[in-house]
Enzyme design. Structure first.
Site, PDB file in Angstrom:
ATOM      1  N   SER A  38       0.865  -1.174   0.000  1.00  0.00           N
ATOM      2  CA  SER A  38       0.000   0.000   0.000  1.00  0.00           C
ATOM      3  C   SER A  38       0.901   1.223   0.000  1.00  0.00           C
ATOM      4  O   SER A  38       2.099   1.134   0.282  1.00  0.00           O
ATOM      5  CB  SER A  38      -0.902   0.002   1.245  1.00  0.00           C
ATOM      6  OG  SER A  38      -1.582   1.240   1.387  1.00  0.00           O
ATOM      7  N   LYS A  99      -9.246  -6.111 -14.573  1.00  0.00           N
ATOM      8  CA  LYS A  99      -9.878  -5.540 -15.759  1.00  0.00           C
ATOM      9  C   LYS A  99     -10.457  -4.169 -15.426  1.00  0.00           C
ATOM     10  O   LYS A  99     -10.735  -3.885 -14.262  1.00  0.00           O
ATOM     11  CB  LYS A  99     -10.953  -6.491 -16.289  1.00  0.00           C
ATOM     12  CG  LYS A  99     -12.065  -6.855 -15.273  1.00  0.00           C
ATOM     13  CD  LYS A  99     -13.089  -5.766 -15.139  1.00  0.00           C
ATOM     14  CE  LYS A  99     -13.682  -5.622 -13.787  1.00  0.00           C
ATOM     15  NZ  LYS A  99     -14.300  -4.328 -13.501  1.00  0.00           N
TER      16      LYS A  99
END
Length: 328
Positions: A38, A99
């Site tokens: 992160s 995607k």
């Protein structure tokens, strides 16, 4: 999996969708998620601790530098997909990118060129393509179960109330077509090939992204597709292949949690029920097997490029108010 054992994976970001992949990863002997990154070290450490991931990094760059990590799953916002896929590939990692990889064909080409240069695998993460329900659908259509295919209908929508959600951020390439409509485009292309022309209409949210989108796609052999998607509609997810002798209807084509195919003909309806399979696990296992050289990756450059071309053309059509034809 072979002599080298499970592929060691890292997750680049702590996005919510990660939690859809982790259960299947833990069930699979082919997949070992060993690290997560992160931009905030505290967030990464808390995330890793809660989910039993051994290594946490406070920057994406640190994850790319970890020599133990063989493959990365990238679940960043859409606008960051290609940049970090390329950086990961150049760092020697295999990449499964959420995607849509991109709606810009030239960026898709750039990403796969980077994969080829690095000798690594890049795959766009359309998990439903790995599910037995999808494979059965294709077998039925190609086997003539509904006669000549003439029309594909596909829908995917849900209501999004949070105005700060990344899906409504234009700078991060949000929008209904990018988020859920890409599945409809993928499903139509899976059954009918690459479109010859498309026509799109959209309704924009206050942020400028499409909150409602419909599209008509024309394919070779006089096959048409109708798609609709949105972030302001009820939860809907349907796919229907319609031929001259019947149709095949899927009530859960994208998540595949209730795998049933209804083959509807003049003389009645046949229900084909399949055992549920975790599409995310199958996706990770296919990628891992490809990395180990024991399988071919299900999705590659041509499919990702076809997706980007179709999405780009649909948006261009909606912006210009006219159909867009593909040139060979």
């Amino acid at each position: 999996m072979g002599v080298d054992g499970a592929v060691k994976w890292g997750f680049l970001s702590t996005a919510n969708i990660n939690d859809k992949l982790l259960p299947g990863a833990k069930e699979s002997s082919d997949v070992d998620v060993i690290a997560v990154a992160s931009r905030d070290a505290g967030r990464a450490e808390a995330y890793a601790r809660k989910r039993g991931i051994g290594q946490a990094y406070g920057s994406y760059e640190e994850l790319l530098e970890d020599p133990q990590v063989e493959a990365l799953y990238i679940s960043l916002p859409n606008s960051m997909h290609v940049e970090w896929s390329v950086r990961a590939l150049e760092a020697g990692k295999h990449v499964l990118c959420e995607k849509p990889l991109s709606c810009h064909p030239e960026d898709v080409e750039r990403a796969f060129d980077a994969a080829d240069k690095a000798g690594r695998i890049l795959m766009e993460a359309f998990m439903y393509r790995h599910n037995p329900q999808t494979k059965r659908l294709v077998e039925l259509v190609e086997g003539g179960a509904i006669g000549r295919l003439r029309l594909v209908r596909a829908a995917f929508s849900f209501p999004l109330a949070d105005a700060s959600n990344v899906r409504l951020n234009a700078e991060l390439e949000g929008g209904g077509l990018m988020d859920v409509g890409c599945y409809c485009v993928s499903g139509a292309r899976l059954l009918a090939g690459e479109p010859e022309s498309v026509y799109g209409e959209q309704v924009a949210a206050a942020s400028g992204v499409d909150e409602l989108f419909t599209g008509t796609l024309r394919f070779p052999g006089d096959v048409l597709a109708e798609i609709d998607c949105g972030l302001v509609l009820p939860v809907r997810d349907e796919l229907e292949a319609i031929g001259e002798e019947g149709s095949i209807f899927l009530d859960d084509p994208w998540h595949c949690r209730r795998p049933v195919l209804e083959v509807r003909r003049m003389d009645g309806t046949e229900r084909i029920e399949l055992e549920p399979e975790d599409s995310y696990r199958l996706q990770l296992e296919n990628m891992s097997a490809a990395i180990r050289g024991s399988a071919e990756p299900l999705l590659g450059r041509e499919d990702a490029l076809g997706q980007a071309r179709a999405i780009e053309a649909l948006y261009r059509s909606a912006d210009e108010g006219r159909p867009v034809a593909f040139t060979s």
